[in-house]
Motif scaffolding. Structure first.
Motif, PDB file in Angstrom:
ATOM      1  N   GLU A   7       0.681  -1.257  -0.075  1.00 58.37           N
ATOM      2  CA  GLU A   7      -0.057  -0.305   0.014  1.00 58.37           C
ATOM      3  C   GLU A   7       0.971   1.443  -0.003  1.00 58.37           C
ATOM      4  O   GLU A   7       0.702   2.216  -0.853  1.00 58.37           O
ATOM      5  N   GLU A   8       2.006   1.198   0.659  1.00 57.40           N
ATOM      6  CA  GLU A   8       2.937   2.331   0.737  1.00 57.40           C
ATOM      7  C   GLU A   8       3.749   2.555  -0.517  1.00 57.40           C
ATOM      8  O   GLU A   8       3.880   3.692  -1.018  1.00 57.40           O
ATOM      9  N   ALA A   9       3.752   1.389  -1.152  1.00 54.30           N
ATOM     10  CA  ALA A   9       4.610   1.402  -2.616  1.00 54.30           C
ATOM     11  C   ALA A   9       3.635   1.995  -3.479  1.00 54.30           C
ATOM     12  O   ALA A   9       4.152   2.881  -4.507  1.00 54.30           O
ATOM     13  N   TRP A  10       2.461   1.912  -3.468  1.00 51.11           N
ATOM     14  CA  TRP A  10       1.631   2.397  -4.580  1.00 51.11           C
ATOM     15  C   TRP A  10       1.400   3.750  -4.394  1.00 51.11           C
ATOM     16  O   TRP A  10       1.076   4.741  -5.470  1.00 51.11           O
ATOM     17  N   LYS A  11       1.612   4.459  -3.145  1.00 50.06           N
ATOM     18  CA  LYS A  11       1.552   5.988  -3.187  1.00 50.06           C
ATOM     19  C   LYS A  11       2.816   6.419  -3.892  1.00 50.06           C
ATOM     20  O   LYS A  11       2.650   7.319  -4.574  1.00 50.06           O
ATOM     21  N   HIS A  12       3.916   5.805  -3.852  1.00 45.27           N
ATOM     22  CA  HIS A  12       5.084   6.296  -4.547  1.00 45.27           C
ATOM     23  C   HIS A  12       4.765   6.198  -6.039  1.00 45.27           C
ATOM     24  O   HIS A  12       5.182   6.855  -7.016  1.00 45.27           O
ATOM     25  N   SER A  13       3.821   4.988  -6.644  1.00 44.31           N
ATOM     26  CA  SER A  13       3.726   4.923  -7.920  1.00 44.31           C
ATOM     27  C   SER A  13       2.875   5.771  -8.300  1.00 44.31           C
ATOM     28  O   SER A  13       2.852   6.278  -9.557  1.00 44.31           O
ATOM     29  N   ASP A  14       1.915   6.255  -7.634  1.00 44.18           N
ATOM     30  CA  ASP A  14       0.856   7.345  -8.121  1.00 44.18           C
ATOM     31  C   ASP A  14       1.898   8.876  -8.179  1.00 44.18           C
ATOM     32  O   ASP A  14       1.155   9.252  -9.199  1.00 44.18           O
ATOM     33  N   ILE A  15       2.674   8.984  -7.696  1.00 45.80           N
ATOM     34  CA  ILE A  15       3.492  10.051  -7.944  1.00 45.80           C
ATOM     35  C   ILE A  15       4.321  10.100  -9.338  1.00 45.80           C
ATOM     36  O   ILE A  15       4.298  10.958 -10.019  1.00 45.80           O
ATOM     37  N   ILE A  16       4.732   8.922  -9.611  1.00 45.01           N
ATOM     38  CA  ILE A  16       5.390   8.550 -10.766  1.00 45.01           C
ATOM     39  C   ILE A  16       4.418   8.521 -11.962  1.00 45.01           C
ATOM     40  O   ILE A  16       4.647   9.039 -12.889  1.00 45.01           O
ATOM     41  N   THR A  17       3.229   7.951 -11.622  1.00 48.46           N
ATOM     42  CA  THR A  17       2.137   7.985 -12.785  1.00 48.46           C
ATOM     43  C   THR A  17       1.783   9.553 -13.270  1.00 48.46           C
ATOM     44  O   THR A  17       1.879   9.727 -14.266  1.00 48.46           O
ATOM     45  N   LYS A  18       1.536  10.333 -11.920  1.00 51.85           N
ATOM     46  CA  LYS A  18       1.136  11.670 -12.407  1.00 51.85           C
ATOM     47  C   LYS A  18       2.123  12.406 -13.093  1.00 51.85           C
ATOM     48  O   LYS A  18       1.946  13.343 -13.816  1.00 51.85           O
ATOM     49  N   SER A  19       3.619  12.144 -12.908  1.00 48.32           N
ATOM     50  CA  SER A  19       4.578  12.859 -13.384  1.00 48.32           C
ATOM     51  C   SER A  19       4.917  12.671 -14.894  1.00 48.32           C
ATOM     52  O   SER A  19       5.525  13.598 -15.471  1.00 48.32           O
ATOM     53  N   GLY A  20       4.357  11.522 -15.267  1.00 41.10           N
ATOM     54  CA  GLY A  20       4.672  11.089 -16.767  1.00 41.10           C
ATOM     55  C   GLY A  20       6.022  10.795 -17.049  1.00 41.10           C
ATOM     56  O   GLY A  20       6.523  10.568 -18.194  1.00 41.10           O
ATOM     57  N   ILE A  21       6.850  10.390 -15.836  1.00 42.89           N
ATOM     58  CA  ILE A  21       8.018   9.815 -16.072  1.00 42.89           C
ATOM     59  C   ILE A  21       8.124   8.554 -16.860  1.00 42.89           C
ATOM     60  O   ILE A  21       7.153   7.764 -16.792  1.00 42.89           O
ATOM     61  N   ASN A  22       9.237   8.265 -17.640  1.00 45.05           N
ATOM     62  CA  ASN A  22       9.255   6.953 -18.286  1.00 45.05           C
ATOM     63  C   ASN A  22       8.115   6.688 -19.438  1.00 45.05           C
ATOM     64  O   ASN A  22       7.652   5.653 -19.725  1.00 45.05           O
ATOM     65  N   ARG A  23       7.754   7.781 -20.161  1.00 40.82           N
ATOM     66  CA  ARG A  23       6.671   7.840 -21.147  1.00 40.82           C
ATOM     67  C   ARG A  23       7.380   8.223 -22.446  1.00 40.82           C
ATOM     68  O   ARG A  23       6.786   8.414 -23.532  1.00 40.82           O
ATOM     69  N   ASP A  24       8.864   8.277 -22.684  1.00 39.02           N
ATOM     70  CA  ASP A  24       9.262   8.413 -23.792  1.00 39.02           C
ATOM     71  C   ASP A  24       9.628   7.002 -24.536  1.00 39.02           C
ATOM     72  O   ASP A  24      10.575   6.576 -24.747  1.00 39.02           O
ATOM     73  N   TYR A  25       8.594   6.947 -25.474  1.00 41.86           N
ATOM     74  CA  TYR A  25       8.289   5.516 -26.068  1.00 41.86           C
ATOM     75  C   TYR A  25       9.451   5.494 -27.293  1.00 41.86           C
ATOM     76  O   TYR A  25       9.687   4.230 -27.682  1.00 41.86           O
ATOM     77  N   LEU A  26       9.677   6.657 -27.899  1.00 38.38           N
ATOM     78  CA  LEU A  26      10.802   6.366 -28.840  1.00 38.38           C
ATOM     79  C   LEU A  26      12.281   6.100 -28.356  1.00 38.38           C
ATOM     80  O   LEU A  26      12.930   5.447 -29.322  1.00 38.38           O
ATOM     81  N   ASN A  27      12.711   6.380 -27.202  1.00 38.12           N
ATOM     82  CA  ASN A  27      13.896   6.298 -26.808  1.00 38.12           C
ATOM     83  C   ASN A  27      14.287   5.413 -25.911  1.00 38.12           C
ATOM     84  O   ASN A  27      15.273   4.865 -25.649  1.00 38.12           O
ATOM     85  N   LEU A  28      13.129   4.965 -25.044  1.00 45.38           N
ATOM     86  CA  LEU A  28      13.331   4.102 -23.836  1.00 45.38           C
ATOM     87  C   LEU A  28      13.192   2.534 -24.255  1.00 45.38           C
ATOM     88  O   LEU A  28      12.170   2.375 -25.111  1.00 45.38           O
ATOM     89  N   PRO A  29      13.873   1.591 -23.638  1.00 47.77           N
ATOM     90  CA  PRO A  29      13.689   0.245 -23.834  1.00 47.77           C
ATOM     91  C   PRO A  29      12.374   0.192 -23.577  1.00 47.77           C
ATOM     92  O   PRO A  29      11.762   0.717 -22.324  1.00 47.77           O
TER      93      PRO A  29
END
Length: 288
Positions: A7-29
């Motif tokens: 449950e604590e981990a998902w709170k961190h995931s919420d922050i990451i999801t809202k930030s848009g991190i790791n959505r560079d689909y052209l350059n990221l594996p």
């Protein structure tokens, strides 16, 4: 996650999801990409992408029946090697082989299969627990002839070589009377196997591999795809873990909340596989 504090981990995931991190689909594996954008999947045509390893797909495929209950349609875009095996389970309207291009279908929302525990806000108490969730007809090997049969896997992929056990350390296993040991290691010779140790079934498909595992008394394996396959088939599996394992195996446990049929043997200190194999030998002798 390793401490079971999902449950604590998902709170961190919420922050990451809202930030848009790791959505560079052209350059990221692919396996670094965040796919789900946080939007609801209810009543949507959902594409489930399998961008990680085969074992990851096998572990998290258990969520698809839950997704199917809320989505209007579920399409699974999965690794081609898994297609025949995944056809034995439920939870999707369509199953198509993963490729390097586009899926070629229409959909309203998409999610990577390893994001499903996050989407459903999984806790230790709510991990889907219907077993088995993959089904194959067991091969009629010695376990079906009232003789103890163990499978062995000792080498995984190259991204974490600390998981691997030198084949020479496994040799005491082959001195136990009354056991047939099946060599289920991919590229066994390249992984150090020597003819004369155990029974090598020859080259087989992943589906045939599953049928062999389904006929075993136990699968003994390092952290690799076969561990997930045995667990999904509800076959006894002994997992041999190095001292700093992946989050999913958690800390200090000899069992797994992901697989009721699993028993875990953990290294007491880095690189000490000998003591683990001594424990496995002792357990095998006790059982036979």
């Amino acid at each position: 996650m390793r401490k079971g504090m999902f449950e604590e981990a998902w709170k961190h995931s919420d922050i990451i999801t809202k930030s848009g991190i790791n959505r560079d689909y052209l350059n990221l594996p692919r396996h670094y990409q965040c796919i789900w954008d946080g939007s609801p999947l209810e009543d949507k045509r959902v594409l489930v992408r399998c961008y990680h390893g085969l074992g990851d797909t096998i572990q998290f495929i258990r969520y698809l029946p839950h997704l199917k209950k809320i989505a209007s349609e579920v399409t699974l875009w999965a690794q081609p090697r898994l297609i025949e095996l995944l056809q034995t389970t439920d939870g999707f309207s369509r199953l198509i082989p993963l490729n390097d291009g586009e899926p070629g279908i229409e959909y309203d929302a998409d999610i990577e299969i390893m994001e499903l525990p996050y989407y459903f806000r999984t806790t230790l108490e709510t991990i889907p627990s219907d077993f088995p969730y993959l089904y194959v007809q067991p091969l009629n090997i010695s376990a079906r002839q009232h003789k103890f049969a163990a499978g062995i896997v000792w080498k995984a992929g190259d991204w974490d070589t600390a998981r691997n056990i030198p084949f020479s350390i496994l040799k005491p296993l082959f001195n136990i009377k009354g056991i047939d040991i099946y060599i289920l290691q991919d590229d066994a010779a390249g992984a150090g196997w020597q003819p004369g140790y155990g029974i090598h079934p020859g080259k087989c498909t992943l589906y045939e591999h599953a049928r062999i595992i389904a006929g075993l008394s136990v699968l003994i394996t390092i952290d690799s795809m076969p561990a997930h396959l045995a667990g999904a088939l509800s076959i006894p599996v002994w997992l041999l873990l190095h001292s700093e394992p992946d989050w999913r195996w958690m800390e200090g446990r000899s069992d797994s909340p992901w697989y009721p049929s699993m028993k875990i043997f953990r290294q007491a200190k880095p690189g000490d596989w000998d003591s683990i194999i001594r424990s496995v030998v002792s357990e095998l002798r006790r059982m036979t």
